[in-house]
Design a protein around this motif. Structure first.
Motif, PDB file in Angstrom:
ATOM      1  N   LEU A  14       0.832  -1.203   0.000  1.00 43.23           N
ATOM      2  CA  LEU A  14       0.000   0.000   0.000  1.00 43.23           C
ATOM      3  C   LEU A  14       0.867   1.254   0.000  1.00 43.23           C
ATOM      4  CD1 LEU A  14      -2.669   1.568   0.245  1.00 43.23           C
ATOM      5  CD2 LEU A  14      -2.487   1.259   2.729  1.00 43.23           C
ATOM      6  N   PHE A  15       1.840   1.312   0.890  1.00 42.42           N
ATOM      7  CA  PHE A  15       2.675   2.506   0.990  1.00 42.42           C
ATOM      8  C   PHE A  15       3.522   2.708  -0.261  1.00 42.42           C
ATOM      9  CE2 PHE A  15       2.617   2.093   5.911  1.00 42.42           C
ATOM     10  CZ  PHE A  15       1.363   2.654   5.941  1.00 42.42           C
ATOM     11  N   LYS A  16       3.985   1.607  -0.871  1.00 41.52           N
ATOM     12  CA  LYS A  16       4.723   1.725  -2.131  1.00 41.52           C
ATOM     13  C   LYS A  16       3.819   2.267  -3.227  1.00 41.52           C
ATOM     14  CE  LYS A  16       8.193  -1.770  -1.119  1.00 41.52           C
ATOM     15  NZ  LYS A  16       8.690  -3.135  -1.365  1.00 41.52           N
ATOM     16  N   ALA A  17       2.560   1.857  -3.223  1.00 42.15           N
ATOM     17  CA  ALA A  17       1.598   2.392  -4.196  1.00 42.15           C
ATOM     18  C   ALA A  17       1.415   3.895  -3.999  1.00 42.15           C
ATOM     19  CB  ALA A  17       0.254   1.665  -4.077  1.00 42.15           C
ATOM     20  N   VAL A  18       1.282   4.329  -2.758  1.00 40.07           N
ATOM     21  CA  VAL A  18       1.127   5.762  -2.466  1.00 40.07           C
ATOM     22  C   VAL A  18       2.353   6.536  -2.944  1.00 40.07           C
ATOM     23  CG1 VAL A  18       0.976   7.470  -0.595  1.00 40.07           C
ATOM     24  CG2 VAL A  18      -0.486   5.427  -0.550  1.00 40.07           C
ATOM     25  N   LEU A  19       3.526   5.963  -2.745  1.00 40.50           N
ATOM     26  CA  LEU A  19       4.753   6.636  -3.176  1.00 40.50           C
ATOM     27  C   LEU A  19       4.854   6.751  -4.699  1.00 40.50           C
ATOM     28  CD1 LEU A  19       7.298   5.054  -0.680  1.00 40.50           C
ATOM     29  CD2 LEU A  19       6.469   7.423  -0.702  1.00 40.50           C
ATOM     30  N   GLU A  20       4.101   5.943  -5.416  1.00 37.23           N
ATOM     31  CA  GLU A  20       4.110   5.996  -6.883  1.00 37.23           C
ATOM     32  C   GLU A  20       3.153   7.044  -7.452  1.00 37.23           C
ATOM     33  OE1 GLU A  20       6.136   4.448  -9.088  1.00 37.23           O
ATOM     34  OE2 GLU A  20       7.221   3.769  -7.291  1.00 37.23           O
ATOM     35  N   LEU A  21       2.301   7.631  -6.628  1.00 38.69           N
ATOM     36  CA  LEU A  21       1.369   8.648  -7.117  1.00 38.69           C
ATOM     37  C   LEU A  21       2.144   9.887  -7.561  1.00 38.69           C
ATOM     38  CD1 LEU A  21      -1.318   8.211  -4.338  1.00 38.69           C
ATOM     39  CD2 LEU A  21      -1.488   7.452  -6.719  1.00 38.69           C
ATOM     40  N   ASP A  22       1.780  10.412  -8.722  1.00 39.24           N
ATOM     41  CA  ASP A  22       2.530  11.520  -9.313  1.00 39.24           C
ATOM     42  C   ASP A  22       2.018  12.906  -8.953  1.00 39.24           C
ATOM     43  OD1 ASP A  22       4.480  10.032 -10.644  1.00 39.24           O
ATOM     44  OD2 ASP A  22       3.211   9.787 -12.422  1.00 39.24           O
ATOM     45  N   ASP A  23       0.722  13.025  -8.720  1.00 41.49           N
ATOM     46  CA  ASP A  23       0.188  14.368  -8.485  1.00 41.49           C
ATOM     47  C   ASP A  23      -1.110  14.285  -7.685  1.00 41.49           C
ATOM     48  OD1 ASP A  23      -1.827  13.631 -10.348  1.00 41.49           O
ATOM     49  OD2 ASP A  23      -0.725  14.537 -12.009  1.00 41.49           O
ATOM     50  N   LEU A  24      -1.661  15.447  -7.393  1.00 41.78           N
ATOM     51  CA  LEU A  24      -2.869  15.536  -6.578  1.00 41.78           C
ATOM     52  C   LEU A  24      -4.039  14.794  -7.218  1.00 41.78           C
ATOM     53  CD1 LEU A  24      -3.464  16.897  -3.882  1.00 41.78           C
ATOM     54  CD2 LEU A  24      -4.167  18.929  -5.124  1.00 41.78           C
ATOM     55  N   GLU A  25      -4.186  14.909  -8.529  1.00 37.96           N
ATOM     56  CA  GLU A  25      -5.290  14.236  -9.217  1.00 37.96           C
ATOM     57  C   GLU A  25      -5.193  12.722  -9.055  1.00 37.96           C
ATOM     58  OE1 GLU A  25      -8.825  13.777 -10.880  1.00 37.96           O
ATOM     59  OE2 GLU A  25      -7.957  15.715 -10.336  1.00 37.96           O
ATOM     60  N   GLU A  26      -3.982  12.178  -9.172  1.00 37.80           N
ATOM     61  CA  GLU A  26      -3.812  10.736  -8.963  1.00 37.80           C
ATOM     62  C   GLU A  26      -4.132  10.345  -7.522  1.00 37.80           C
ATOM     63  OE1 GLU A  26      -0.046   9.231 -10.292  1.00 37.80           O
ATOM     64  OE2 GLU A  26      -0.487   9.665 -12.391  1.00 37.80           O
ATOM     65  N   CYS A  27      -3.806  11.202  -6.576  1.00 32.34           N
ATOM     66  CA  CYS A  27      -4.151  10.938  -5.169  1.00 32.34           C
ATOM     67  C   CYS A  27      -5.663  10.872  -5.003  1.00 32.34           C
ATOM     68  CB  CYS A  27      -3.577  12.012  -4.262  1.00 32.34           C
ATOM     69  SG  CYS A  27      -1.804  11.894  -4.011  1.00 32.34           S
ATOM     70  N   TYR A  28      -6.374  11.837  -5.594  1.00 31.24           N
ATOM     71  CA  TYR A  28      -7.837  11.814  -5.514  1.00 31.24           C
ATOM     72  C   TYR A  28      -8.389  10.528  -6.116  1.00 31.24           C
ATOM     73  CZ  TYR A  28      -8.666  16.550  -3.777  1.00 31.24           C
ATOM     74  OH  TYR A  28      -8.743  17.668  -2.986  1.00 31.24           O
ATOM     75  N   GLN A  29      -7.888  10.129  -7.271  1.00 28.58           N
ATOM     76  CA  GLN A  29      -8.378   8.918  -7.930  1.00 28.58           C
ATOM     77  C   GLN A  29      -8.111   7.682  -7.078  1.00 28.58           C
ATOM     78  OE1 GLN A  29      -6.238   9.058 -11.611  1.00 28.58           O
ATOM     79  NE2 GLN A  29      -7.695  10.432 -12.600  1.00 28.58           N
ATOM     80  N   PHE A  30      -6.899   7.556  -6.581  1.00 28.05           N
ATOM     81  CA  PHE A  30      -6.526   6.378  -5.801  1.00 28.05           C
ATOM     82  C   PHE A  30      -7.315   6.295  -4.503  1.00 28.05           C
ATOM     83  CE2 PHE A  30      -3.514   4.181  -2.843  1.00 28.05           C
ATOM     84  CZ  PHE A  30      -3.561   2.926  -3.442  1.00 28.05           C
ATOM     85  N   PHE A  31      -7.355   7.393  -3.756  1.00 28.61           N
ATOM     86  CA  PHE A  31      -8.044   7.357  -2.466  1.00 28.61           C
ATOM     87  C   PHE A  31      -9.554   7.273  -2.615  1.00 28.61           C
ATOM     88  CE2 PHE A  31      -3.878   8.536  -0.966  1.00 28.61           C
ATOM     89  CZ  PHE A  31      -3.795   7.846   0.222  1.00 28.61           C
ATOM     90  N   ASP A  32     -10.091   7.741  -3.735  1.00 25.65           N
ATOM     91  CA  ASP A  32     -11.519   7.585  -4.004  1.00 25.65           C
ATOM     92  C   ASP A  32     -11.863   6.105  -4.160  1.00 25.65           C
ATOM     93  OD1 ASP A  32     -14.212   8.468  -4.604  1.00 25.65           O
ATOM     94  OD2 ASP A  32     -13.772   8.068  -6.715  1.00 25.65           O
TER      95      ASP A  32
END
Length: 105
Positions: A14-32
């Motif tokens: 999970l944490f490695k996946a979070v570290l792979e997020l590139d920007d805020l939009e990807e964070c919104y998509q992943f956490f959604d």
């Protein structure tokens, strides 16, 4: 350290996946996809409470501004003051001007 109690392969992934997020939009998509709206809002509220504690705001004002209970604020206060250092690490990076507000250990 309490963090050692939660270490494991699932969390590593999970944490490695979070570290792979590139920007805020990807964070919104992943956490959604990953969390319910309530879970995401709870995480955001906790981080906001930690930020307001570093700003030296009172429990009453934090409670009014965030809707967090005094028990939640108190728990976050303990983490900010005596926890693993995660809140302070992120707050220092996002708000370097607040570094002097960091609790003394």
């Amino acid at each position: 350290m309490q963090i050692d109690k939660i270490r494991g392969e699932q969390l590593d992934r999970l944490f490695k996946a979070v570290l792979e997020l590139d920007d805020l939009e990807e964070c919104y998509q992943f956490f959604d996809d990953l969390c319910t709206m309530s879970e995401v809002q709870s995480l955001a509220q906790r981080f906001d409470v930690a930020h307001k504690l570093r700003l030296k705001k009172t429990y009453d004002s934090i409670q009014q501004e965030t809707g967090a209970s005094t028990a939640t604020i108190s728990r976050i206060r303990r983490c900010v003051d005596y926890g693993s250092g995660g809140y302070n690490l992120m707050l220092d990076r996002l708000y370097p001007e607040l570094k002097n507000n960091q609790p003394k250990k």
